[in-house]
Design a protein around this motif. Structure first.
Motif, PDB file in Angstrom:
ATOM      1  N   LEU A 136       0.834  -1.218   0.000  1.00 35.50           N
ATOM      2  CA  LEU A 136       0.000   0.000   0.000  1.00 35.50           C
ATOM      3  C   LEU A 136       0.864   1.262   0.000  1.00 35.50           C
ATOM      4  CD1 LEU A 136      -2.735  -1.068   2.620  1.00 35.50           C
ATOM      5  CD2 LEU A 136      -2.841  -1.242   0.145  1.00 35.50           C
ATOM      6  N   ASP A 178       1.984   2.938  -2.432  1.00 33.78           N
ATOM      7  CA  ASP A 178       1.532   3.877  -3.462  1.00 33.78           C
ATOM      8  C   ASP A 178       0.276   4.597  -2.919  1.00 33.78           C
ATOM      9  OD1 ASP A 178       0.155   4.923  -5.562  1.00 33.78           O
ATOM     10  OD2 ASP A 178       0.429   3.215  -6.907  1.00 33.78           O
ATOM     11  N   LYS A 179       0.404   5.940  -2.739  1.00 32.21           N
ATOM     12  CA  LYS A 179      -0.634   6.699  -2.010  1.00 32.21           C
ATOM     13  C   LYS A 179      -2.015   6.594  -2.665  1.00 32.21           C
ATOM     14  CE  LYS A 179       1.939  10.076   0.588  1.00 32.21           C
ATOM     15  NZ  LYS A 179       3.129  10.717   0.024  1.00 32.21           N
ATOM     16  N   LYS A 180      -1.989   6.684  -4.002  1.00 34.61           N
ATOM     17  CA  LYS A 180      -3.266   6.666  -4.731  1.00 34.61           C
ATOM     18  C   LYS A 180      -3.955   5.308  -4.539  1.00 34.61           C
ATOM     19  CE  LYS A 180      -4.997   7.642  -9.312  1.00 34.61           C
ATOM     20  NZ  LYS A 180      -4.591   7.636 -10.691  1.00 34.61           N
ATOM     21  N   LYS A 227      -3.447   3.237  -2.124  1.00 34.52           N
ATOM     22  CA  LYS A 227      -3.844   3.093  -0.714  1.00 34.52           C
ATOM     23  C   LYS A 227      -5.184   3.798  -0.451  1.00 34.52           C
ATOM     24  CE  LYS A 227      -2.234   3.619   3.962  1.00 34.52           C
ATOM     25  NZ  LYS A 227      -1.454   4.372   4.888  1.00 34.52           N
ATOM     26  N   SER A 228      -5.297   5.008  -0.985  1.00 34.22           N
ATOM     27  CA  SER A 228      -6.546   5.735  -0.697  1.00 34.22           C
ATOM     28  C   SER A 228      -7.729   5.050  -1.394  1.00 34.22           C
ATOM     29  CB  SER A 228      -6.408   7.220  -1.048  1.00 34.22           C
ATOM     30  OG  SER A 228      -6.878   7.467  -2.328  1.00 34.22           O
ATOM     31  N   THR A 229      -7.471   4.436  -2.574  1.00 37.61           N
ATOM     32  CA  THR A 229      -8.543   3.685  -3.245  1.00 37.61           C
ATOM     33  C   THR A 229      -8.981   2.518  -2.353  1.00 37.61           C
ATOM     34  OG1 THR A 229      -7.417   4.190  -5.312  1.00 37.61           O
ATOM     35  CG2 THR A 229      -9.156   2.522  -5.402  1.00 37.61           C
ATOM     36  N   GLU A 236      -8.685   2.266   0.810  1.00 34.12           N
ATOM     37  CA  GLU A 236      -9.376   2.782   1.998  1.00 34.12           C
ATOM     38  C   GLU A 236     -10.823   3.164   1.690  1.00 34.12           C
ATOM     39  OE1 GLU A 236      -5.475   4.317   4.479  1.00 34.12           O
ATOM     40  OE2 GLU A 236      -6.549   5.720   3.180  1.00 34.12           O
ATOM     41  N   GLN A 237     -11.033   3.601   0.472  1.00 35.05           N
ATOM     42  CA  GLN A 237     -12.416   3.934   0.087  1.00 35.05           C
ATOM     43  C   GLN A 237     -13.248   2.666  -0.110  1.00 35.05           C
ATOM     44  OE1 GLN A 237     -12.839   6.971  -3.125  1.00 35.05           O
ATOM     45  NE2 GLN A 237     -10.645   7.223  -2.795  1.00 35.05           N
ATOM     46  N   GLU A 259     -13.977  -0.573   4.319  1.00 41.32           N
ATOM     47  CA  GLU A 259     -14.157   0.222   5.533  1.00 41.32           C
ATOM     48  C   GLU A 259     -13.155  -0.174   6.608  1.00 41.32           C
ATOM     49  OE1 GLU A 259     -18.048   0.450   7.516  1.00 41.32           O
ATOM     50  OE2 GLU A 259     -18.660   1.229   5.536  1.00 41.32           O
TER      51      GLU A 259
END
Ligand SMILES: C[S@@+](CC[C@H](N)C(=O)[O-])C[C@H]1O[C@@H](n2cnc3c(N)ncnc32)[C@H](O)[C@@H]1O
Length: 555
Positions: free
Chosen positions: A445, A447-449, A451-453, A455-456, A459
């Motif tokens: 995870l 790679d920030k993008k 990771k945020s995907t 996380e979205q 839950e």
């Protein structure tokens, strides 16, 4: 004491340069009155004063099925009841009235053994002796039945554990295990590595045994025997004393296979490869200070095998194949061994004990438990060092993109491959961290993008860790510069060649795709998230992971 020494002399025994003393702590000691030199014969004791199994069985002829130890204990108890009428009275009179093995300790003393092997051993052993006693005593005459109490029997039993010698001292051709009580010969206290030998002469009836010194004992010095390489556990249990520093000390370890779903297969592998400790219980191993038996590590390698490894190794009949199974297995083995050692260490350390005002037996228990703690701590350090060596090797392999030819990367399928690898100057290398040689979720995870995907989409990542891992691996697989490229390529190729059953994964896959690809088309290209590739990620998770912390071992 004089009466005893007269009795020995009257029966043909002799000694020179010896002073027999009584003392509180050890019951009796022997000191040299003048220098004893190597090869000096300093005492001779006739066999006729000994108490042998044969003598005991003559008195209790009906009890031929009773063990040597029990029938001899019965005989000692019986002779002590005879008082001065016993031929052995002068000897029995100088025996300690109390032998402070843990069988005789008060509850508050036994507390000092809490959470050690000895605590269990004492309970089990004492119960076994008690059961033997109960079965035995009812077979005696009504009179003896009441006189030979449990307390008397246990004392006599402990006389044997603390002072009997093997009967082969009298008859070296005797093959059955048997014991003998040897007056005078049993007067010396124990000091490890003392050099002393025994010389017999004559036959087993009229012969005698002589002590011959193998070293110098200076005038005035205490003279010792050597009871053999005994651990503190053996010394406390059998003799009621132990040493602060004991080179023969060990911790007993017994891994548990009972809750392992592959336990039966693993026990079969152990059997086929002849992995056994050589102890009465083949699964109990003794770990000494800074020495962990190689056989124990082999056992642990089998214990931590995952299903894939166990399936491969069930064909193995060669214990050498267990010197090294593979990196995943080795890391799991080290982790499991450390967990075992650590939990034992924590349990010992958690017991709160008063160390200020202690009596002799409590001090003995403290010496024993401190020794156990030390051995566990030292063994843990050596396992940590082993782990670091493995990491260093993995770091080299990773850097040089070395990976075994055949998946899964276990020695059995890649004969000679791991042995052919060399790692010069490994010592000089700096500390290698686990997450630089394994794949962790954190790295997947990074790679920030992405990771945020994730996380979205999820839950609670922890709750759905398995799925997140699989998607993470599939995402990592698409990266051209992934450090794990060789691992992905080789395992994927091997996986795709296999006959795959994807039925179980179809539902899971269907619940995520194509929905994820539609929501995040630039992250999840459909061709990289097929059900087949899902199968590959699932295989990686089942074959190459270790737990706590969960990570993939990609070498
Ligand atoms: C075979 S006897 C040795 C002679 C003994 N002191 C006696 O009672 O005649 C064994 C017993 O001696 C004591 N003993 C032997 N070696 C000892 C040692 N190094 N330190 C403390 N006690 C010892 C223990 O009580 C043990 O059970």
């Amino acid at each position: 004491m004089d009466e005893y020494l007269d009795w020995i002399a009257r029966n043909g025994g002799s000694y020179s340069k010896l002073d027999f003393r009584r003392d509180q702590e050890t019951n009796g000691t022997v000191h040299a009155t003048e220098t004893v030199y190597p090869n000096d014969t300093f005492a001779t004791v006739p066999f006729r004063v000994t108490i042998t199994e044969k003598v005991a069985r003559k008195t209790f002829a009906d009890l031929s099925d009773v063990s040597c130890r029990n029938v001899m204990a019965l005989f000692v108890a019986y002779q002590s009841l005879l008082g001065d009428q016993s031929f052995y009275a002068p000897y029995l009179n100088i025996l300690p009235k109390q032998i402070l093995t843990p069988f005789f300790w008060e509850t508050e003393d036994l507390h000092y053994l809490d959470q050690t092997n000895l605590a269990t051993a004492v309970r089990e052993r004492k119960l076994n002796i008690f059961n033997d006693y109960e079965a035995l005593v009812v077979r005696l005459s009504a009179e003896l039945r009441t006189k030979i109490t449990w307390e008397l029997f246990l004392w006599a039993y402990t006389v044997l554990t603390s002072r009997a010698f093997p009967y082969t001292l009298i008859d070296p051709t005797h093959t059955e295990p048997s014991e003998v009580l040897f007056p005078l010969v049993d007067s010396l206290n124990h000091k490890p590595n003392t050099k002393i030998t025994w010389v017999r002469s004559g036959d087993d009836q009229s012969g005698s045994l002589s002590f011959v010194s193998g070293q110098v004992f200076n005038a005035g010095e205490e003279m010792f025997n050597n009871y053999g390489p005994k651990s503190n556990e053996e010394l406390l249990l059998g003799y009621g004393f132990c040493f602060e520093v004991n080179e023969h000390d060990h911790v007993a370890l017994k891994p548990n296979f009972s809750r392992d779903p592959n336990g039966q297969v693993k026990l079969e592998i152990l059997k086929q490869c002849h992995i056994e400790s050589g102890n009465p219980d083949p699964l109990t191993y003794y770990v000494h200070r800074e020495h962990i038996p190689q056989m124990f590590l082999k056992l642990m390698r089998v214990l931590v095998m995952n299903q894939t490894e166990a399936k491969i190794y069930i064909q193995c009949k060669d214990s050498q194949q267990l010197e090294w199974v593979g990196y995943r297995n080795e890391l799991a083995m080290v982790a499991m061994t450390c967990a075992l050692l650590q939990s034992r260490l924590n349990a010992i350390r958690a017991v709160e004990l008063n160390r200020e005002t202690t009596r002799w037996v409590q001090r003995c228990a403290l010496m024993y438990r401190d020794g156990q703690e030390q051995i566990l701590a030292l063994t843990l350090i050596s396992m940590e060092n082993l782990k670091q060596t493995i990491f260093k090797k993995m770091a080299r392999d990773k850097k040089q993109e070395r990976i075994a030819p055949v998946t899964p990367f276990v020695n059995y399928l890649n004969p000679g491959y791991f042995e052919s690898l060399t790692y010069p100057d490994l010592e000089a290398e700096g500390l290698v961290m686990m997450d630089s040689v394994t794949i962790t979720l954190g790295q997947l995870l990074r790679d920030k993008k992405f990771k945020s995907t994730i996380e979205q989409l999820f839950e609670d990542i922890e709750e759905e860790e398995d799925v997140v891992w699989m998607i993470g691996l599939l995402h990592e697989r698409t990266k051209k510069n992934s450090p794990w490229k060789p691992f992905f390529e080789k395992t994927e190729k091997a996986y795709l060649q296999e006959h795959q059953n994807l039925e179980e994964l179809e539902d899971l896959h269907g619940s995520l795709f194509p929905a994820f690809s539609e929501a995040f088309p630039d992250i999840f290209a459909p061709q990289d998230y097929t059900v087949q590739l899902f199968g590959w990620a699932d295989m990686v998770m089942n074959t190459y992971t270790i737990e706590n912390p969960l990570c993939v071992v990609p070498l």
